[in-house]
Enzyme design. Structure first.
Site, PDB file in Angstrom:
ATOM      1  N   HIS A 155       3.637  -9.244   0.595  1.00 17.93           N
ATOM      2  CA  HIS A 155       2.723  -8.345  -0.117  1.00 17.93           C
ATOM      3  C   HIS A 155       3.420  -7.119  -0.681  1.00 17.93           C
ATOM      4  O   HIS A 155       2.844  -6.407  -1.496  1.00 17.93           O
ATOM      5  CB  HIS A 155       1.592  -7.908   0.818  1.00 17.93           C
ATOM      6  N   ASP A 363       5.177  -0.173  -5.140  1.00 20.12           N
ATOM      7  CA  ASP A 363       4.022  -0.840  -4.557  1.00 20.12           C
ATOM      8  C   ASP A 363       4.137  -2.319  -4.886  1.00 20.12           C
ATOM      9  O   ASP A 363       4.455  -2.660  -6.028  1.00 20.12           O
ATOM     10  CB  ASP A 363       2.734  -0.267  -5.164  1.00 20.12           C
TER      11      ASP A 363
END
Ligand code: GDG
Length: 460
Positions: A155, A363
């Site tokens: 992720h 991110d």
């Protein structure tokens, strides 16, 4: 359809005690599991003597959790996951701690997971392991004789090779990935940095059809960007609670433009840099001074880790300074809320915002950007200001893309967003909205599990 087994650090599927899922992974996987009649395994979040797995089914999702001893939590979770891998994979070598005990705890917990979970895996199950906490698990499941198709999804970003090799056991970590059949990354960029490591450090080769081969073992490595449950979120944004929040927000800003930021309180999210950029905007545009209001929602996370305590202290001080310097007797430039809000309230906040600042320093993806887009009013959408260093920037190219380290770029983007004509706002938003709805969480789940299901035979 095969049953789906999901394994991740925490199981944040809804339960009787906690009926609403929170966090990127939670929101995404709950929807996926409900469809596939699966089980979600993980740590309960409790410390104590490790006992049996506890099963619970709530709202169509079965979870199975286990407690971990305090030392394991310190070394595996606070230690290796949050103080070693998280900062390193977010390009923060200066915050990365290298402790052999952390790595020991990491391997111990992964081995424990392999022991307690393997008896529950049936021959046809697809097994999908999630995130940096669980990299070696696939390899350990293989050692327990699991022959199933095994997938792994990361992720967070994949770091550049030259950063990753700062980790003493980098080779061992990456080799473990080759026990999986399919390894998924959020973006092309992270996939390509993974390729770079494989070629430079493992003398591996990148083949056609997403194949990556090292020493005779070929796996599939794919870019598979996670999405949101767009239908559910759009419904939430139009629900009673969201509309009530929208009205409450409109009233609270007295005709000013609402700018919003929503993040877990994490140094990777660039909240400090965002506040600096906003401060630059206020300093350099005195005519705009009482025309805007920034609402930052930042529920605390990982509060036992020192770097998180530090960022919290920094933000407390900075928000106080900004308000001290610019507030009027009837206006404050910044409202900083250190608390999580219910999801439908959040949807109403997004709707009320003229501008969203989603400005992480790094991110993996960033779901807030996608939620903001989904929540907008088609006739009068707000503007997304997005960091080029968020994985989401690969898909949401019509946002105002900025370098979050530059307060001037941030200030310019806020100005541009506030002045943007309605037609341009609609045109940019429409394209992003279509992508967010089309490449949603169901699309992501299918893309990954289809790739996994297509793997011919699990290795002997
Ligand atoms: C990791 C990766 C990747 C936030 N505040 C509240 C709240 N949230 C929800 C948001 C969003 C989620 O938490 C945050 O997701 P992100 O994607 O922004 O970030 P991470 O938690 O760091 O997630 C990330 C993600 O995994 C999925 O792969 O995108 O890159 O770092 O859904 O809405 N939710 C509620 N109240 C809050 O105050 N209810």
């Amino acid at each position: 359809m095969s049953r789906l087994i999901v394994i991740s650090n925490r199981v944040s599927a809804p339960t009787a005690q906690q009926p609403s899922a929170q966090g990127g992974l939670a929101v995404a996987l709950t929807a996926a599991l409900r469809e596939a009649d699966g089980i979600w395994f993980g740590w309960s979040g409790e410390t104590g003597e490790t006992g049996e797995l506890r099963f619970e089914t709530y709202d169509g999702v079965t979870s199975a959790t286990i407690d971990l001893p305090e030392q394991d939590v310190e070394e595996y979770y606070d230690g290796y996951a949050n103080r070693t891998l998280w900062p390193l994979f977010h390009y923060r070598l200066g915050l990365t701690e290298f402790e052999r005990d952390f790595q020991g705890g990491y391997e111990r917990v992964n081995r424990l997971f392999s022991e307690v979970i393997s008896p529950h895996i049936e021959p046809e199950d697809l097994v999908w392991v999630h995130d940096y906490h669980m990299v070696p698990l696939g390899w350990m499941l293989r050692q327990k004789g699991i022959r199933n198709r095994l997938g792994f999804f990361l992720h967070i970003p994949w770091p550049p090779t030259r950063l990753l090799i700062a980790l003493p056991e980098h080779r061992r970590l990456v080799e473990a990935l080759f026990a999986y059949d399919v390894v998924g990354f959020q973006t092309r960029e992270w996939l390509e940095t993974f390729h770079d490591y494989v070629e430079r450090e493992m003398a591996g080769t990148i083949g056609p059809n997403d194949e990556v081969t090292v020493g005779g073992r070929t796996i599939k490595a794919i870019a598979c960007p996670i999405g949101i449950d767009a239908r559910e979120f759009i419904a939430a944004a139009n629900g009673e609670k969201a509309v009530a929040t929208l009205n409450r927000m409109i009233e609270s800003v007295h005709g000013r433009n609402l700018i919003v930021g929503v993040d877990r309180l994490d140094y990777s999210k660039g909240i400090e840099e965002r506040f600096n950029g906003y401060q630059r905007f206020l300093e350099t545009r005195p005519d705009q001074l009482t025309n805007v209001s920034l609402l930052q929602i930042a529920p605390p996370s990982r509060a036992t880790v020192q770097s998180y305590q530090e960022i919290r202290g920094t933000l407390d001080a900075l928000s106080g300074r900004i308000n001290g310097a610019f507030a009027e007797i009837d206006w404050v430039p910044l409202r900083y809320v250190n608390r999580g809000l219910p999801r439908d309230v959040l949807a109403g906040v997004y709707r009320a915002a003229r501008v969203a600042l989603v400005t992480p320093l790094r991110d993996g993806m960033n779901l807030v950007a996608k939620e903001f887009v989904a929540a907008q009013d088609p006739d009068d959408p707000g503007v997304l200001v997005l960091s080029r260093f968020a994985g989401a920037a690969e898909q949401l190219a019509e946002a105002l893309l900025i370098n979050p380290y530059s307060p001037d770029e941030m200030a310019d983007a806020i100005e541009q967003a506030l002045a943007m004509p309605r037609d341009e706002r609609i045109a940019r938003w429409r394209k992003m909205y279509d992508d967010v709805c089309c490449e949603d969480v169901i699309w992501w789940r299918r893309r990954f599990t289809d790739a996994l299901a297509a793997v011919e035979v699990a290795p002997a």
